[in-house]
Design a protein around this motif. Structure first.
Motif, PDB file in Angstrom:
ATOM      1  N   TRP A  62      -1.448 -12.855 -12.751  1.00 58.40           N
ATOM      2  CA  TRP A  62      -1.363 -11.997 -13.928  1.00 58.40           C
ATOM      3  C   TRP A  62      -2.431 -12.324 -14.957  1.00 58.40           C
ATOM      4  N   THR A  72      -5.236  -6.813 -20.021  1.00 55.10           N
ATOM      5  CA  THR A  72      -4.126  -6.599 -20.952  1.00 55.10           C
ATOM      6  C   THR A  72      -4.404  -5.369 -21.807  1.00 55.10           C
ATOM      7  N   GLU A 101      -2.853  -3.266 -25.231  1.00 54.29           N
ATOM      8  CA  GLU A 101      -2.000  -3.473 -26.399  1.00 54.29           C
ATOM      9  C   GLU A 101      -1.283  -2.182 -26.767  1.00 54.29           C
ATOM     10  N   TYR A 137       2.201  -6.372 -25.111  1.00 54.19           N
ATOM     11  CA  TYR A 137       0.996  -6.582 -24.313  1.00 54.19           C
ATOM     12  C   TYR A 137       1.365  -6.368 -22.851  1.00 54.19           C
ATOM     13  N   TRP A 138       0.761  -5.351 -22.241  1.00 58.18           N
ATOM     14  CA  TRP A 138       1.093  -4.975 -20.863  1.00 58.18           C
ATOM     15  C   TRP A 138      -0.013  -5.405 -19.911  1.00 58.18           C
ATOM     16  N   ARG A 139       0.391  -5.912 -18.763  1.00 56.88           N
ATOM     17  CA  ARG A 139      -0.496  -6.129 -17.615  1.00 56.88           C
ATOM     18  C   ARG A 139       0.144  -5.340 -16.480  1.00 56.88           C
TER      19      ARG A 139
END
Length: 58
Positions: free
Chosen positions: A13, A18, A20, A29-31
């Motif tokens: 990950w 990332t 925002e 914060y998305w991955r």
């Protein structure tokens, strides 16, 4: 839901970009990884994060 064509593996990950996403307060914060038709997301929330959709139905 049909899950198919996903190879077994480990996702690092830390190497996924990332994005925002601001909340009413704080940030998410998305991955995100896409595996065929399945989307997998690791989400981290800042302290005090509040999403607008969390308030619906309260």
């Amino acid at each position: 839901m049909q899950i198919a064509n996903i190879l077994f593996g480990v996702t690092d990950w830390a190497n996924i970009e990332t994005t925002e996403h601001p909340g009413i307060t704080g940030m998410a914060y998305w991955r995100t990884q896409q595996f065929d038709t399945i989307r997998v997301r690791m989400v981290e929330y800042s302290a005090g994060y509040l999403a607008d959709h969390w308030l619906r139905g309260c």
